[in-house]
Write a protein that holds these residues in place. Structure first.
Motif, PDB file in Angstrom:
ATOM      1  N   PRO A  75      -1.675 -14.707   8.107  1.00  0.00           N
ATOM      2  CA  PRO A  75      -1.932 -14.815   6.676  1.00  0.00           C
ATOM      3  C   PRO A  75      -0.962 -13.970   5.850  1.00  0.00           C
ATOM      4  O   PRO A  75      -0.156 -13.229   6.407  1.00  0.00           O
ATOM      5  CB  PRO A  75      -3.379 -14.313   6.545  1.00  0.00           C
ATOM      6  CG  PRO A  75      -3.542 -13.380   7.702  1.00  0.00           C
ATOM      7  CD  PRO A  75      -2.748 -13.983   8.823  1.00  0.00           C
ATOM      8  N   PRO A  76      -1.079 -14.074   4.487  1.00  0.00           N
ATOM      9  CA  PRO A  76      -0.141 -13.348   3.620  1.00  0.00           C
ATOM     10  C   PRO A  76      -0.153 -11.839   3.863  1.00  0.00           C
ATOM     11  O   PRO A  76      -1.111 -11.286   4.408  1.00  0.00           O
ATOM     12  CB  PRO A  76      -0.648 -13.681   2.207  1.00  0.00           C
ATOM     13  CG  PRO A  76      -1.371 -14.972   2.364  1.00  0.00           C
ATOM     14  CD  PRO A  76      -2.013 -14.922   3.717  1.00  0.00           C
TER      15      PRO A  76
ATOM     16  N   GLU B   5       3.681  12.967  -2.650  1.00  0.00           N
ATOM     17  CA  GLU B   5       4.328  11.715  -2.260  1.00  0.00           C
ATOM     18  C   GLU B   5       3.316  10.571  -2.207  1.00  0.00           C
ATOM     19  O   GLU B   5       2.112  10.772  -2.015  1.00  0.00           O
ATOM     20  CB  GLU B   5       4.985  11.864  -0.885  1.00  0.00           C
ATOM     21  CG  GLU B   5       6.258  12.677  -0.874  1.00  0.00           C
ATOM     22  CD  GLU B   5       6.958  12.594   0.472  1.00  0.00           C
ATOM     23  OE1 GLU B   5       8.190  12.715   0.491  1.00  0.00           O
ATOM     24  OE2 GLU B   5       6.265  12.413   1.488  1.00  0.00           O
ATOM     25  N   VAL B   6       3.846   9.357  -2.357  1.00  0.00           N
ATOM     26  CA  VAL B   6       3.047   8.143  -2.255  1.00  0.00           C
ATOM     27  C   VAL B   6       3.539   7.347  -1.047  1.00  0.00           C
ATOM     28  O   VAL B   6       4.745   7.177  -0.862  1.00  0.00           O
ATOM     29  CB  VAL B   6       3.160   7.292  -3.532  1.00  0.00           C
ATOM     30  CG1 VAL B   6       2.421   5.968  -3.369  1.00  0.00           C
ATOM     31  CG2 VAL B   6       2.620   8.059  -4.727  1.00  0.00           C
ATOM     32  N   LEU B   7       2.613   6.899  -0.237  1.00  0.00           N
ATOM     33  CA  LEU B   7       2.948   6.068   0.919  1.00  0.00           C
ATOM     34  C   LEU B   7       2.620   4.616   0.576  1.00  0.00           C
ATOM     35  O   LEU B   7       1.499   4.298   0.174  1.00  0.00           O
ATOM     36  CB  LEU B   7       2.137   6.509   2.144  1.00  0.00           C
ATOM     37  CG  LEU B   7       2.319   5.665   3.413  1.00  0.00           C
ATOM     38  CD1 LEU B   7       3.736   5.800   3.945  1.00  0.00           C
ATOM     39  CD2 LEU B   7       1.302   6.073   4.479  1.00  0.00           C
ATOM     40  N   VAL B   8       3.601   3.743   0.727  1.00  0.00           N
ATOM     41  CA  VAL B   8       3.421   2.315   0.468  1.00  0.00           C
ATOM     42  C   VAL B   8       3.531   1.578   1.796  1.00  0.00           C
ATOM     43  O   VAL B   8       4.511   1.751   2.525  1.00  0.00           O
ATOM     44  CB  VAL B   8       4.477   1.782  -0.521  1.00  0.00           C
ATOM     45  CG1 VAL B   8       4.232   0.310  -0.839  1.00  0.00           C
ATOM     46  CG2 VAL B   8       4.473   2.602  -1.805  1.00  0.00           C
ATOM     47  N   THR B   9       2.511   0.784   2.117  1.00  0.00           N
ATOM     48  CA  THR B   9       2.528   0.034   3.374  1.00  0.00           C
ATOM     49  C   THR B   9       2.431  -1.458   3.089  1.00  0.00           C
ATOM     50  O   THR B   9       1.743  -1.891   2.167  1.00  0.00           O
ATOM     51  CB  THR B   9       1.364   0.446   4.296  1.00  0.00           C
ATOM     52  OG1 THR B   9       0.123   0.048   3.708  1.00  0.00           O
ATOM     53  CG2 THR B   9       1.357   1.953   4.526  1.00  0.00           C
ATOM     54  N   THR B  10       3.146  -2.225   3.887  1.00  0.00           N
ATOM     55  CA  THR B  10       3.069  -3.685   3.835  1.00  0.00           C
ATOM     56  C   THR B  10       2.798  -4.185   5.245  1.00  0.00           C
ATOM     57  O   THR B  10       3.575  -3.897   6.172  1.00  0.00           O
ATOM     58  CB  THR B  10       4.378  -4.300   3.308  1.00  0.00           C
ATOM     59  OG1 THR B  10       4.686  -3.741   2.030  1.00  0.00           O
ATOM     60  CG2 THR B  10       4.252  -5.807   3.173  1.00  0.00           C
ATOM     61  N   THR B  11       1.707  -4.900   5.415  1.00  0.00           N
ATOM     62  CA  THR B  11       1.320  -5.409   6.725  1.00  0.00           C
ATOM     63  C   THR B  11       1.699  -6.879   6.844  1.00  0.00           C
ATOM     64  O   THR B  11       1.322  -7.704   6.000  1.00  0.00           O
ATOM     65  CB  THR B  11      -0.185  -5.238   6.950  1.00  0.00           C
ATOM     66  OG1 THR B  11      -0.534  -3.857   6.818  1.00  0.00           O
ATOM     67  CG2 THR B  11      -0.588  -5.720   8.337  1.00  0.00           C
TER      68      THR B  11
END
Length: 537
Positions: A522-523, A437-443
Motif C-alpha cells: 500500500p501507499p 531535532e525532528v526525525l522524519v520517517t517514510t515507510t
C-alpha cells in the motif's frame, strides 16, 4: 528609467546572440548601472594606489590596496549569500549602494582636506571591498529572474564583458583625471558612479521577494549543506578550481613576462592587459556560435587547451607583438570557461539557495586565484618564469583530459522551480515544547523488482533529503518483513523541516520523490517525530 520592466517578450523570436539579454529593459539598465559602478571602482583603485606612491614602503602599501579590496570577498562571501537569500535582493542592493556612497564620499572629503593617512585609506578601501562582497551574490542571483532561461549563458557572458570594459576604461580615465584634477576628483567620480547605480536600482520596479528570512546561522549551515550534497554544484566548483589554479599564472606573472622576457615597459604592459580585455570581449561574439557546436564539456576542455597554447606561445616567443597576439585567445578562453561555469550554476541553483551557492562559487574563484598567485610566484622564483608557465600549461591540458572523467552534467532539462507538493504535516502536540531535532520517517512496502528500483533510487533520495535540510539519512529493511523499508532522516528543527514543505524542493525533487512513493503498495506512510523531553531537561 521609469519604464524599467522585465519585458521577456523582448526576446521573442530573436536569435540568442550575446547581446540578446540587453533587449530586456530592466536587465539593460542594471547592466549599464553596474558598468558605471565598476568603472568607478577601477578608478578608485588607481587613485588610491597613486595616493600612496610617495609614501615610505610604497611598494608594500600600493600592493595592499588590492589586498584590501579582495580580502572582504574571502571573509564575507558566505554571509553575503545568506543575506541575499534571506532578504529582498533589490533592497539589499540599494542598501549596499547607499553604504558604498557614504564611504566613498568620506574618502573624497578626507582626501580633499589632506587628512588621509595610509592606514585610513586602506581601511576605507576595505570597507568599499566589503560592500562589493555583499553586493556580488545578490546581483548575480537576480539575473535568472530578469532574463529567460535560454539567455542566462549570454547574460553571464555580458557580466564578464562588463568587468573587462570597466578594467580597460576605468584606469585610463583615472590617469587623465589624476593628472588634470588630482586624486580627490577621482574619488568624487566614484561617488557619482555609486549614486548612478543606486538610482537605477530605485527605478527598478518589481514584486518584493516572497521568501521569509531564515535565522542567520541555520541559513549559513543550510547553504553549506546544499553545496556539500549537490553533485552538480561540487563538480562545477571542482572544474572552476582545475581551470583557475593553472590559468592564474598569467595574471600573477604577466608584468614580469612583459619586463623580463619581452623587454616592455609600463606602456607595453598596459597594451598586454588591453589585449586580454579585447580577447575577452571578442570571446563574447564567438561563444554563442561555439555553444551551438560543442557540448558544455567540450567547450570547457577546448578553452583550457587554447589557454595552455597561449601560455606556451607567450613564454617561448622572443617577439613582443606575437606575445601580445597570444593574449587575445587567452582572453577568449578565460571568459569562455568562467562564464560557462557561472551560467550553469545560475540555472541549476534553486531560488531559495541561489545566492548562497553563488557565494560559494565566488569564494572558490577568488580563493583559488589568491592561492594560485602566491604559488606561481614561488615557482617562478625557484625555477624561472618559463618553467612556471610551462607547468601551468601542462596542468591545463591534463585538466582538459580529466574533464572526460569528471563531466559536467547537462542541467538544461531540469525543472528548478519550487514545488510544494508535500501535504501539511499532522501535528497533535506543541512543536515549541520540543525544540530539538525532528526525525522524519517514510515507510515503503515493496516486493519483487520494486525493491531493486527503490534501492537504485536511494542514493538520489539521500542527496535530496540532505541538500534540502536533512542532517542524517538512512534506509532500513524490516528483519521480520523484508518487503517493509523505512527511510528516515533528521532535520535540525521543526522550522527547518517546514521550509522543506514550503519551497526548498524543486520540481525535479518532486519527480524523484513521487517515483519512489509510487513503488509502495500500500501507499507510503510518513511520520514526524519530535525529540522527547526527558525528566530534568
Amino acid at each position: 528609467m521609469s519604464s524599467l520592466s522585465a519585458e521577456t517578450s523582448a526576446t521573442a523570436g530573436a536569435p540568442p546572440t550575446t547581446w540578446a539579454p540587453l533587449r530586456i529593459a530592466v536587465f539593460r539598465w542594471l547592466w549599464i548601472g553596474a558598468l558605471v559602478s565598476n568603472i568607478g571602482t577601477w578608478m578608485q583603485t588607481v587613485g588610491a594606489q597613486w595616493l600612496l606612491v610617495h609614501e615610505p614602503n610604497a611598494a608594500t602599501l600600493v600592493s595592499l590596496v588590492q589586498t584590501a579590496q579582495a580580502l572582504p570577498v574571502l571573509l564575507l562571501a558566505m554571509p553575503a549569500g545568506v543575506l541575499a537569500d534571506s532578504f529582498d535582493r533589490r533592497w539589499l542592493l540599494i542598501g549596499v549602494q547607499g553604504f558604498q556612497t557614504v564611504v566613498a564620499l568620506l574618502l573624497t572629503v578626507l582626501t580633499a582636506a589632506d587628512r588621509m593617512t595610509p592606514g585610513l585609506l586602506l581601511s576605507l578601501t576595505f570597507a568599499l571591498g566589503a560592500g562589493a562582497a555583499l553586493q556580488a551574490p545578490a546581483y548575480q542571483a537576480v539575473v535568472p529572474d530578469l532574463v529567460p532561461r535560454p539567455l542566462i549563458p549570454n547574460a553571464s557572458v555580458l557580466g564578464s564583458i562588463n568587468v573587462n570594459i570597466a578594467r580597460a576604461i576605468g584606469p585610463a580615465i583615472a590617469g587623465v583625471v589624476v593628472a588634470r584634477a588630482g586624486v580627490p576628483a577621482v574619488f568624487a567620480l566614484n561617488v557619482v558612479s555609486f549614486v548612478v547605480f543606486g538610482l537605477v536600482l530605485l527605478a527598478w520596479r518589481r514584486e518584493p521577494d516572497a521568501r521569509g528570512s531564515e535565522p542567520f546561522l541555520p541559513a549559513l549551515l543550510a547553504g553549506g549543506r546544499y553545496v556539500r550534497h549537490s553533485r552538480v554544484v561540487r563538480r562545477l566548483l571542482l572544474r572552476c578550481t582545475m581551470f583557475v589554479v593553472p590559468a592564474n599564472v598569467l595574471w600573477a606573472l604577466l608584468a614580469l613576462v612583459a619586463r623580463d622576457r619581452l623587454g616592455l615597459g609600463a606602456g607595453g604592459y598596459g597594451v598586454m592587459l588591453g589585449a586580454l580585455g579585447i580577447g575577452s570581449i571578442g570571446g563574447a561574439f564567438l561563444l554563442p556560435r561555439v555553444r551551438s557546436r560543442l557540448t558544455t564539456n567540450g567547450l570547457v576542455a577546448a578553452a583550457m587547451v587554447l589557454y595552455a597554447a597561449a601560455l606556451l606561445v607567450l613564454v617561448v616567443t622572443p617577439t613582443a607583438w606575437l606575445g601580445v597576439l597570444a593574449l587575445l585567445p587567452a582572453g577568449v578562453a578565460w571568459v569562455g570557461v568562467l562564464s560557462t561555469l557561472n551560467a550553469n550554476l545560475q540555472t541549476f541553483l534553486p531560488v531559495w539557495v541561489r545566492a548562497r551557492g553563488l557565494a560559494v562559487y565566488q569564494l572558490v574563484l577568488f580563493g583559488s586565484m589568491a592561492g594560485a598567485a602566491a604559488a606561481w610566484g614561488a615557482v617562478a622564483d625557484a625555477f624561472g618564469l618559463t618553467t612556471a608557465y610551462v607547468a601551468a600549461a601542462v596542468l591545463l591540458v591534463v585538466g582538459a583530459v580529466a574533464g572526460a572523467l569528471l563531466p559536467l552534467r547537462d542541467t538544461s532539462g531540469l525543472d528548478r522551480s519550487p514545488a510544494m507538493f508535500w501535504p501539511e504535516p499532522r501535528v497533535a502536540i506543541d512543536a515549541g515544547q520540543h525544540p530539538g531535532e525532528v526525525l522524519v520517517t517514510t515507510t515503503y512496502h515493496v516486493s519483487g523488482e520494486r525493491r531493486d528500483e527503490l534501492l537504485a533510487l536511494a542514493p538520489d533520495l539521500r542527496r535530496m533529503r540532505r541538500r534540502t535540510g536533512g542532517t542524517s539519512w538512512a534506509l532500513y529493511v524490516d528483519a521480520a518483513d523484508p518487503t517493509r523499508y523505512v527511510e528516515q532522516y533528521t532535520v535540525a528543527s521543526w522550522a527547518e523541516h517546514l521550509l522543506q514543505h514550503s519551497g526548498r524542493l524543486t520540481a525535479t525533487d518532486r519527480d524523484l520523490d513521487l517515483r519512489a512513493r509510487a513503488l509502495s503498495d500500500p501507499p507510503t506512510e510518513v511520520a514526524h517525530l519530535f525529540t522527547a523531553r526527558l525528566p530534568g531537561d
